[in-house]
Each structure stands twice: as C-alpha cells, then as structure tokens.
Design a protein around this motif. Structure first.
Motif, PDB file in Angstrom:
ATOM      1  N   LEU A  53       0.890  -1.228  -0.178  1.00 38.97           N
ATOM      2  CA  LEU A  53      -0.083   0.066  -0.060  1.00 38.97           C
ATOM      3  C   LEU A  53       1.005   1.251  -0.034  1.00 38.97           C
ATOM      4  O   LEU A  53       0.471   2.374   0.187  1.00 38.97           O
ATOM      5  N   THR A  54       2.224   0.990  -0.154  1.00 35.45           N
ATOM      6  CA  THR A  54       3.010   2.234  -0.533  1.00 35.45           C
ATOM      7  C   THR A  54       3.310   2.539  -1.979  1.00 35.45           C
ATOM      8  O   THR A  54       3.056   3.520  -2.456  1.00 35.45           O
ATOM      9  N   TRP A  70       6.282 -10.320   2.106  1.00 38.36           N
ATOM     10  CA  TRP A  70       7.107  -9.715   2.943  1.00 38.36           C
ATOM     11  C   TRP A  70       8.534  -9.501   2.796  1.00 38.36           C
ATOM     12  O   TRP A  70       8.892  -8.560   3.335  1.00 38.36           O
ATOM     13  N   ALA A  71       9.264 -10.420   1.833  1.00 42.16           N
ATOM     14  CA  ALA A  71      10.538  -9.729   1.408  1.00 42.16           C
ATOM     15  C   ALA A  71      10.451  -8.462   1.066  1.00 42.16           C
ATOM     16  O   ALA A  71      11.507  -7.470   1.195  1.00 42.16           O
ATOM     17  N   PRO A  79       5.522  -0.651   4.972  1.00 47.13           N
ATOM     18  CA  PRO A  79       5.122  -1.575   6.025  1.00 47.13           C
ATOM     19  C   PRO A  79       3.775  -2.205   5.888  1.00 47.13           C
ATOM     20  O   PRO A  79       3.244  -3.294   6.605  1.00 47.13           O
ATOM     21  N   VAL A  80       2.745  -1.779   5.027  1.00 42.29           N
ATOM     22  CA  VAL A  80       1.454  -2.475   5.018  1.00 42.29           C
ATOM     23  C   VAL A  80       1.132  -2.992   3.770  1.00 42.29           C
ATOM     24  O   VAL A  80       1.596  -2.330   2.349  1.00 42.29           O
ATOM     25  N   TYR A  94       3.369  -5.226   8.838  1.00 44.78           N
ATOM     26  CA  TYR A  94       4.322  -5.910   8.952  1.00 44.78           C
ATOM     27  C   TYR A  94       5.063  -5.376  10.011  1.00 44.78           C
ATOM     28  O   TYR A  94       5.735  -6.147  11.072  1.00 44.78           O
ATOM     29  N   ALA A  95       5.100  -3.983  10.167  1.00 43.61           N
ATOM     30  CA  ALA A  95       6.192  -3.463  11.242  1.00 43.61           C
ATOM     31  C   ALA A  95       5.357  -3.573  12.617  1.00 43.61           C
ATOM     32  O   ALA A  95       6.009  -3.931  13.509  1.00 43.61           O
ATOM     33  N   ASP A  96       3.977  -3.464  12.593  1.00 44.56           N
ATOM     34  CA  ASP A  96       3.352  -3.451  13.921  1.00 44.56           C
ATOM     35  C   ASP A  96       2.696  -4.662  14.082  1.00 44.56           C
ATOM     36  O   ASP A  96       2.143  -5.218  15.233  1.00 44.56           O
TER      37      ASP A  96
END
Length: 104
Positions: A53-54, A70-71, A79-80, A94-96
């Motif tokens: 989503l970035t 994930w990679a 992150p999303v 992934y970050a939170d």
C-alpha cells in the motif's frame, strides 16, 4: 485514501495499534499482470497475492514458497500490504504485526 482500523485478533493481545494505518492507501487498479513477478520469473506458483500500500508492488503471501510480499516489506521498509484476492478487504502491517480492516 482508505482509512483502516486495527482488527481484533484472538491470537494477540488486545489494544495493539498501528502507526502506519493512516498512510496506507491502495494504489488503484486491481490487475496483476501474471501475478507475482518474482514467482513467475522462477517458474514457481503462489498461494495468494498481496499489494504493497506504499508503492503498489504485487507479491505472494507468506504461505507461498517465495514469500515475496514479506521480502518486499523487509527490503523497502514499506510496512502495509493488503490482500489482492477478489472479495477480500483487509491488510497486514508487517511493522506493527496487526491485521487492518477498512474503517466503517
């Protein structure tokens, strides 16, 4: 821009937050030419697809051999990622380490 809320997750403590949910927005069109490009290049099959989503990168999920979504998150710091499956409306930070649902 889509607004997200943290989804309840029975396997994790309640009250978790996501500092990235306000900036995560789907990139638009819903087509992935050929699916996960990294898997296609290796001749691999994937289970499900995820959209960053970035930047809009399409990668395969953690249940897939390559785990390319994930990679991508690890390599870029994006992150999303949202499910790219038809009819599914959720994302994962992934970050939170939280599931996100569209704010209703």
């Amino acid at each position: 821009m889509a607004e997200w809320r943290v989804a309840p997750d029975g396997g994790r403590p309640e009250g978790r937050s996501c500092s990235h949910r306000q900036t995560a927005a789907p990139r638009g069109g819903r087509s992935a030419p050929g699916g996960c490009a990294q898997c296609v290049a290796r001749g691999w099959r994937w289970v499900h697809l995820r959209e960053c989503l970035t930047c809009g990168h399409i990668g395969c999920c953690d249940s897939s051999r390559g785990q390319h979504a994930w990679a991508h998150a690890r390599e870029t710091g994006h992150p999303v990622a949202a499910s790219f499956e038809e009819g599914e409306h959720w994302a994962w930070c992934y970050a939170d380490e939280v599931f996100l649902l569209p704010r209703t």
